[in-house]
Design a protein around this motif. Structure first.
Motif, PDB file in Angstrom:
ATOM      1  N   GLY A   6       0.792  -1.220   0.000  1.00 55.20           N
ATOM      2  CA  GLY A   6       0.000   0.000   0.000  1.00 55.20           C
ATOM      3  C   GLY A   6       0.824   1.270   0.000  1.00 55.20           C
ATOM      4  N   VAL A   7       2.039   1.219  -0.541  1.00 56.80           N
ATOM      5  CA  VAL A   7       2.875   2.412  -0.600  1.00 56.80           C
ATOM      6  C   VAL A   7       2.748   3.056  -1.975  1.00 56.80           C
ATOM      7  CG1 VAL A   7       4.512   1.546   1.101  1.00 56.80           C
ATOM      8  CG2 VAL A   7       4.889   1.043  -1.314  1.00 56.80           C
ATOM      9  N   SER A   8       3.206   4.294  -2.080  1.00 61.11           N
ATOM     10  CA  SER A   8       3.142   4.984  -3.355  1.00 61.11           C
ATOM     11  C   SER A   8       4.168   4.394  -4.324  1.00 61.11           C
ATOM     12  CB  SER A   8       3.401   6.479  -3.177  1.00 61.11           C
ATOM     13  OG  SER A   8       4.720   6.700  -2.718  1.00 61.11           O
ATOM     14  N   ALA A   9       3.902   4.545  -5.605  1.00 62.86           N
ATOM     15  CA  ALA A   9       4.757   3.960  -6.634  1.00 62.86           C
ATOM     16  C   ALA A   9       6.095   4.666  -6.760  1.00 62.86           C
ATOM     17  CB  ALA A   9       4.033   3.988  -7.976  1.00 62.86           C
ATOM     18  N   ASP A  10       6.268   5.806  -6.083  1.00 64.66           N
ATOM     19  CA  ASP A  10       7.536   6.522  -6.196  1.00 64.66           C
ATOM     20  C   ASP A  10       8.464   6.284  -5.015  1.00 64.66           C
ATOM     21  OD1 ASP A  10       6.217   7.937  -4.254  1.00 64.66           O
ATOM     22  OD2 ASP A  10       6.305   9.870  -5.275  1.00 64.66           O
ATOM     23  N   MET A  11       8.165   5.320  -4.152  1.00 63.65           N
ATOM     24  CA  MET A  11       9.073   4.990  -3.056  1.00 63.65           C
ATOM     25  C   MET A  11      10.241   4.136  -3.540  1.00 63.65           C
ATOM     26  SD  MET A  11       6.845   4.254   0.396  1.00 63.65           S
ATOM     27  CE  MET A  11       8.324   3.920   1.353  1.00 63.65           C
ATOM     28  N   VAL A  12       9.950   3.171  -4.396  1.00 58.48           N
ATOM     29  CA  VAL A  12      10.976   2.324  -5.006  1.00 58.48           C
ATOM     30  C   VAL A  12      10.712   2.326  -6.505  1.00 58.48           C
ATOM     31  CG1 VAL A  12      12.012   0.033  -5.130  1.00 58.48           C
ATOM     32  CG2 VAL A  12      11.161   0.889  -2.933  1.00 58.48           C
ATOM     33  N   ILE A  13      11.707   2.725  -7.270  1.00 58.92           N
ATOM     34  CA  ILE A  13      11.535   2.928  -8.706  1.00 58.92           C
ATOM     35  C   ILE A  13      12.580   2.117  -9.463  1.00 58.92           C
ATOM     36  CG2 ILE A  13      11.627   4.635 -10.571  1.00 58.92           C
ATOM     37  CD1 ILE A  13      10.774   6.731  -8.417  1.00 58.92           C
ATOM     38  N   GLY A  14      12.131   1.334 -10.425  1.00 58.95           N
ATOM     39  CA  GLY A  14      13.033   0.537 -11.236  1.00 58.95           C
ATOM     40  C   GLY A  14      13.274   1.183 -12.585  1.00 58.95           C
ATOM     41  N   LEU A  15      14.537   1.408 -12.920  1.00 61.33           N
ATOM     42  CA  LEU A  15      14.906   1.945 -14.228  1.00 61.33           C
ATOM     43  C   LEU A  15      15.647   0.871 -15.020  1.00 61.33           C
ATOM     44  CD1 LEU A  15      16.225   5.497 -13.214  1.00 61.33           C
ATOM     45  CD2 LEU A  15      13.919   4.850 -13.924  1.00 61.33           C
ATOM     46  N   ILE A  16      15.270   0.683 -16.265  1.00 58.30           N
ATOM     47  CA  ILE A  16      15.886  -0.326 -17.116  1.00 58.30           C
ATOM     48  C   ILE A  16      16.458   0.338 -18.358  1.00 58.30           C
ATOM     49  CG2 ILE A  16      13.641  -0.860 -18.174  1.00 58.30           C
ATOM     50  CD1 ILE A  16      14.670  -3.733 -18.595  1.00 58.30           C
ATOM     51  N   ALA A  17      17.664  -0.052 -18.725  1.00 55.01           N
ATOM     52  CA  ALA A  17      18.300   0.494 -19.920  1.00 55.01           C
ATOM     53  C   ALA A  17      17.418   0.249 -21.138  1.00 55.01           C
ATOM     54  CB  ALA A  17      19.665  -0.163 -20.130  1.00 55.01           C
ATOM     55  N   GLY A  18      17.115   1.322 -21.859  1.00 56.86           N
ATOM     56  CA  GLY A  18      16.249   1.209 -23.032  1.00 56.86           C
ATOM     57  C   GLY A  18      14.810   1.573 -22.752  1.00 56.86           C
ATOM     58  N   GLY A  19      14.467   1.833 -21.479  1.00 59.66           N
ATOM     59  CA  GLY A  19      13.111   2.236 -21.136  1.00 59.66           C
ATOM     60  C   GLY A  19      12.124   1.079 -21.088  1.00 59.66           C
TER      61      GLY A  19
ATOM     62  N   ALA B 165      22.115  -1.986 -27.789  1.00 59.28           N
ATOM     63  CA  ALA B 165      23.141  -1.079 -27.247  1.00 59.28           C
ATOM     64  C   ALA B 165      22.638  -0.164 -26.135  1.00 59.28           C
ATOM     65  CB  ALA B 165      23.760  -0.241 -28.368  1.00 59.28           C
ATOM     66  N   ALA B 166      21.444  -0.422 -25.609  1.00 59.28           N
ATOM     67  CA  ALA B 166      20.888   0.470 -24.593  1.00 59.28           C
ATOM     68  C   ALA B 166      21.736   0.503 -23.325  1.00 59.28           C
ATOM     69  CB  ALA B 166      19.459   0.032 -24.251  1.00 59.28           C
ATOM     70  N   GLU B 167      22.405  -0.597 -23.041  1.00 62.39           N
ATOM     71  CA  GLU B 167      23.164  -0.670 -21.786  1.00 62.39           C
ATOM     72  C   GLU B 167      24.579  -0.137 -21.900  1.00 62.39           C
ATOM     73  OE1 GLU B 167      25.133  -4.966 -21.415  1.00 62.39           O
ATOM     74  OE2 GLU B 167      22.943  -5.078 -21.510  1.00 62.39           O
ATOM     75  N   ASP B 168      24.982   0.339 -23.072  1.00 63.12           N
ATOM     76  CA  ASP B 168      26.374   0.708 -23.308  1.00 63.12           C
ATOM     77  C   ASP B 168      26.707   2.165 -23.008  1.00 63.12           C
ATOM     78  OD1 ASP B 168      26.883  -1.887 -24.101  1.00 63.12           O
ATOM     79  OD2 ASP B 168      26.504  -1.477 -26.223  1.00 63.12           O
ATOM     80  N   ASP B 169      25.704   2.986 -22.685  1.00 60.00           N
ATOM     81  CA  ASP B 169      25.929   4.409 -22.407  1.00 60.00           C
ATOM     82  C   ASP B 169      26.121   4.615 -20.908  1.00 60.00           C
ATOM     83  OD1 ASP B 169      25.880   7.139 -22.047  1.00 60.00           O
ATOM     84  OD2 ASP B 169      24.180   7.491 -23.370  1.00 60.00           O
ATOM     85  N   PRO B 170      27.323   4.978 -20.451  1.00 60.04           N
ATOM     86  CA  PRO B 170      27.570   5.125 -19.015  1.00 60.04           C
ATOM     87  C   PRO B 170      26.959   6.383 -18.392  1.00 60.04           C
ATOM     88  CG  PRO B 170      29.525   5.723 -20.267  1.00 60.04           C
ATOM     89  CD  PRO B 170      28.543   5.182 -21.262  1.00 60.04           C
ATOM     90  N   ASN B 171      26.446   7.280 -19.213  1.00 57.91           N
ATOM     91  CA  ASN B 171      25.871   8.523 -18.684  1.00 57.91           C
ATOM     92  C   ASN B 171      24.347   8.524 -18.665  1.00 57.91           C
ATOM     93  OD1 ASN B 171      28.433   9.921 -18.327  1.00 57.91           O
ATOM     94  ND2 ASN B 171      28.525  10.006 -20.569  1.00 57.91           N
ATOM     95  N   LYS B 172      23.740   7.552 -19.361  1.00 65.26           N
ATOM     96  CA  LYS B 172      22.291   7.557 -19.540  1.00 65.26           C
ATOM     97  C   LYS B 172      21.538   7.398 -18.223  1.00 65.26           C
ATOM     98  CE  LYS B 172      18.579   7.571 -22.116  1.00 65.26           C
ATOM     99  NZ  LYS B 172      18.148   8.795 -22.813  1.00 65.26           N
ATOM    100  N   ALA B 173      21.983   6.512 -17.350  1.00 61.74           N
ATOM    101  CA  ALA B 173      21.259   6.259 -16.108  1.00 61.74           C
ATOM    102  C   ALA B 173      21.210   7.509 -15.235  1.00 61.74           C
ATOM    103  CB  ALA B 173      21.899   5.104 -15.351  1.00 61.74           C
ATOM    104  N   TRP B 174      22.324   8.226 -15.154  1.00 62.05           N
ATOM    105  CA  TRP B 174      22.331   9.438 -14.326  1.00 62.05           C
ATOM    106  C   TRP B 174      21.417  10.503 -14.911  1.00 62.05           C
ATOM    107  CZ3 TRP B 174      22.772  10.805  -9.681  1.00 62.05           C
ATOM    108  CH2 TRP B 174      23.003  12.134  -9.312  1.00 62.05           C
ATOM    109  N   GLN B 175      21.385  10.595 -16.237  1.00 63.45           N
ATOM    110  CA  GLN B 175      20.453  11.524 -16.871  1.00 63.45           C
ATOM    111  C   GLN B 175      19.015  11.191 -16.490  1.00 63.45           C
ATOM    112  OE1 GLN B 175      21.315  11.192 -21.055  1.00 63.45           O
ATOM    113  NE2 GLN B 175      23.373  12.055 -20.859  1.00 63.45           N
ATOM    114  N   GLU B 176      18.692   9.901 -16.475  1.00 61.25           N
ATOM    115  CA  GLU B 176      17.344   9.468 -16.117  1.00 61.25           C
ATOM    116  C   GLU B 176      17.056   9.706 -14.639  1.00 61.25           C
ATOM    117  OE1 GLU B 176      17.397   5.435 -17.420  1.00 61.25           O
ATOM    118  OE2 GLU B 176      17.071   5.933 -19.529  1.00 61.25           O
ATOM    119  N   LEU B 177      18.037   9.484 -13.789  1.00 64.36           N
ATOM    120  CA  LEU B 177      17.850   9.705 -12.355  1.00 64.36           C
ATOM    121  C   LEU B 177      17.595  11.172 -12.044  1.00 64.36           C
ATOM    122  CD1 LEU B 177      20.606   7.341 -10.926  1.00 64.36           C
ATOM    123  CD2 LEU B 177      18.154   7.170 -10.452  1.00 64.36           C
TER     124      LEU B 177
END
Length: 274
Positions: A90-103, A113-125
């Protein structure tokens, strides 16, 4: 050359040969034999899991969140774990968030090649306005995924708590975070297929992390999911019986109370305090 048997166990050759010549019985027994090693490997990581969870709980009590970073199977497992928490606790969906390379499309189809960009995850975060109360957990069986490693490095540099779940020892991902969890399950039944033992180990560890967090945040009472969402008739029935057991009223009265207040906890609290 590196010793792959020591540094890249997830890619090491299977302990079984000529799989295509095996009978169905031999195949499933072999897979089961390998799976039996998983919980022993996870057991060895319990001190690190404890260390990570204890630090996460402190931050989440102050409004912090948890973010998973992963690609392929690892990314899907993170998204799965995060998506199951709102209906279960019963918690909100923004307490734990899963990010996957490629969306989100990568949940069903491989994204080249979605997982090959070392800067993409930080941009998404950064879209989530992350801060020092937040935690980033990288998930990568091999421990070499640039998307995950880059995200962890940026997060750590900016003061976020960082951890990882991997199945190779002394990997790049472990070096990139503060609290590495290394479940060394050994070579896969099908060489390199980390959706097998590695994926099982990752799922077990994710279960431990978030279930323990939710309990420590008060989302469970006794051993019951008193904050679960009432998304189907089975769960409404389960919640009704929880209320009956807790306060000793009829099924009909408990059911009406549950449907009025929307959760077992709210229904019981209302009944006790009215």
């Amino acid at each position: 050359m590196p010793d792959n048997k020591k540094t890249n166990i997830t890619e090491a050759s299977s302990n079984f040969e000529n799989l295509e010549k095996m009978s169905v019985e031999e195949l499933i027994k072999g897979i089961n034999q390998e799976d039996a090693k998983v919980h022993l490997a996870v057991k060895q990581t319990l001190p690190q899991i404890q260390k990570l969870v204890e630090q996460i709980v402190v931050r989440m009590k102050e409004g912090g969140r948890v973010f998973y970073l992963g690609a392929g199977t690892s990314g899907r497992l993170g998204v799965l774990d995060a998506s199951e928490l709102p209906p279960t606790f019963g918690v909100s969906a923004d307490m734990v968030i899963g990010l996957i390379a490629g969306g989100d499309i990568a949940l069903r189809k491989a994204v080249e090649a979605a997982e090959d960009d070392p800067n993409k995850a930080w941009q998404e975060l950064q879209k989530y306005d992350v801060g020092t109360k937040d935690t980033v957990i990288g998930i990568a069986a091999s421990g070499t995924t640039p998307y995950v490693i880059g995200g962890l490095k940026h997060a750590r540099k900016n003061g976020l708590l960082t951890g990882c779940i991997t199945c190779n020892p002394n990997s790049k991902i472990a070096q990139a975070c503060e609290i590495p969890i290394e479940a060394i399950v050994g070579p896969e039944f099908v060489t390199g297929s980390t959706r097998l033992k590695s994926g099982t180990a990752q799922k077990m560890i994710l279960n431990m992390i978030t279930t323990t967090i939710m309990i420590k945040l008060g989302r469970v009472k006794g051993n019951k999911m008193v904050n679960m969402q009432l998304t189907n008739n089975k769960l409404v029935d389960r919640g009704t019986r929880m209320i009956m057991e807790e306060i000793g009223i009829s099924y009909e009265a408990a059911n009406a109370l549950l449907l009025e207040h929307g959760s077992v906890k709210k229904a019981v609290d209302y009944y006790i305090n009215q």
